[in-house]
Design an enzyme around this catalytic site. Sequence first.
Site, PDB file in Angstrom:
ATOM      1  N   SER A  53       8.272   7.788   7.479  1.00 52.17           N
ATOM      2  CA  SER A  53       8.129   6.351   6.746  1.00 52.17           C
ATOM      3  C   SER A  53       9.616   5.715   7.057  1.00 52.17           C
ATOM      4  O   SER A  53       9.679   5.150   8.048  1.00 52.17           O
ATOM      5  CB  SER A  53       8.246   6.570   5.132  1.00 52.17           C
ATOM      6  OG  SER A  53       7.864   5.452   4.571  1.00 52.17           O
ATOM      7  N   ASP A 141      -3.187   7.772   3.275  1.00 54.55           N
ATOM      8  CA  ASP A 141      -2.082   6.991   2.944  1.00 54.55           C
ATOM      9  C   ASP A 141      -2.338   5.561   2.511  1.00 54.55           C
ATOM     10  O   ASP A 141      -3.041   4.870   3.115  1.00 54.55           O
ATOM     11  CB  ASP A 141      -1.205   6.685   4.381  1.00 54.55           C
ATOM     12  CG  ASP A 141       0.127   6.182   4.280  1.00 54.55           C
ATOM     13  OD1 ASP A 141       0.599   5.479   3.411  1.00 54.55           O
ATOM     14  OD2 ASP A 141       1.262   6.938   5.167  1.00 54.55           O
ATOM     15  N   HIS A 174       0.562   9.871   1.830  1.00 50.24           N
ATOM     16  CA  HIS A 174       2.143   9.278   2.251  1.00 50.24           C
ATOM     17  C   HIS A 174       3.060  10.267   2.008  1.00 50.24           C
ATOM     18  O   HIS A 174       3.531  10.454   1.153  1.00 50.24           O
ATOM     19  CB  HIS A 174       2.395   8.020   1.670  1.00 50.24           C
ATOM     20  CG  HIS A 174       3.534   7.184   2.559  1.00 50.24           C
ATOM     21  ND1 HIS A 174       3.507   6.660   3.687  1.00 50.24           N
ATOM     22  CD2 HIS A 174       4.858   7.106   2.242  1.00 50.24           C
ATOM     23  CE1 HIS A 174       4.553   6.133   4.185  1.00 50.24           C
ATOM     24  NE2 HIS A 174       5.314   6.446   2.995  1.00 50.24           N
TER      25      HIS A 174
END
Length: 346
Positions: A53, A141, A174
Site C-alpha cells: 500500500s 481489494d 487489502h
Amino acid sequence: MNVLWKRWVPSRLAAGWVLAGLIAGTGCASRQADAPLPSFTLDGSRTTVSGLSSGAYMATQVHMAFSDHIAGVAMIAGGPYGCAQGSLETALSSCLKPAQDKLPDVDALAEMVKSRAASGAIAPLSGLAGDKVFAMHGTLDQTVAATISEDSAEIYRKLGGAIVEEDMARETAHTFPTESTGLECTTSAEPYLGKCGFDGAGEILARLYSDSPTVAPTAQGELLRFDQNTYLPQGKDALLADTGYLYVPKACAAGETCGLHIALHGCQQNAAAVGEAFVRDAGYNRWADARHLIVLYPQTRASYAPLNPKACWDWWGFSGTNYDTRQGVQMRWMANVAAALGAPLE
C-alpha cells in the site's frame, strides 16, 4: 478499511484520513534506548525493496531513486511512481480508486521519470537494466483499484530495461498475504496480515532473487531494534519513529556475505500501531535465513502537522517538494541506513 469516521471530521481532514488509512492497525511500541546499527558484509548487488500500500508507493520511489544500486522492487496494492505529483488531492482522486476520467497518465509519468533521471534527481535509466519488478494485487481489494497496481508495472515496461511480472488474480483483500498468520484473507483490518494460504513474502523474495533455497520452518536469527534518529539527514526530521527493526540471520551475524531487503509496512501497520506483528509475522524472516538476507524494517510515525495521522510513508509530498527524489528526507534517511549497514545506495 473502516472509514465511518469520515462522518465526523471536516472534509479536508477527512480526505487526509482516507489517504492515510490505506492500512490500519492497533498496538503500541514503547520508546527504549536503542543502539545504532551494526555493519555487515553485504553484497550490494543483492539489495531489493518491497512494500504494501503506502509502503508499495514508497518502495517504487526508493527503487527509482536508487535503481543503480537496487536490484529489484515488489509492490502490493501500490501505484506508479509519481502518481500523486506532490498533491494530496491528486493522490485521493487519481491514485486509489479513480474514476475513468481521473486515471493516472502513465505515459506522462514515464516521461517525467526520464526527465528526472536525465537531471540526476533520480537514478539514470540504465539502473533499471535487468532489475526485477513484481506487482501484486488482490481481487477482493476494496481500497486500491486493480488498474492502479497494473499501472505500477506498466510504467516500468514503458521505461524499458526491467524484468516485469504481475500477480493480480489471487482472492485477497487489502492485506499482506501469509500462509496462516493474521485475520481471514477476505478481511481488511488490523494488523493487515491475512491468512490466505499463500506466502506473500516468500513469493516476493522468489521473484526478486534467482536462487531457490529450502526454507527453514522458523526464523532462527535475531530481530534487533535500532535508533532511527541516528540516521537523520543533517538532523532534519524525516517523520519516522524513534525505533526501527532489523532481522539478522545467524550466518550474516557470523560474517558471511549477505544481501539486504527493505520491507516497508503500510499506513498504521507500523510498530506503534500493531506492535511487532509485521516485523515478526509477515513471513520475510524465515526466508531471509534461507537466502542469507538481512531485512530492514523502517518505521514511520503519525503526525497532524504535517497531516499524516495514520503513519503512512510519504508518497504525496507531506515531507517536502522533493519527497520522491534522491533529495527527499525519507529517501536520504534510507540511503544513510543502507550505507551504515554496508550496502550504499549511491
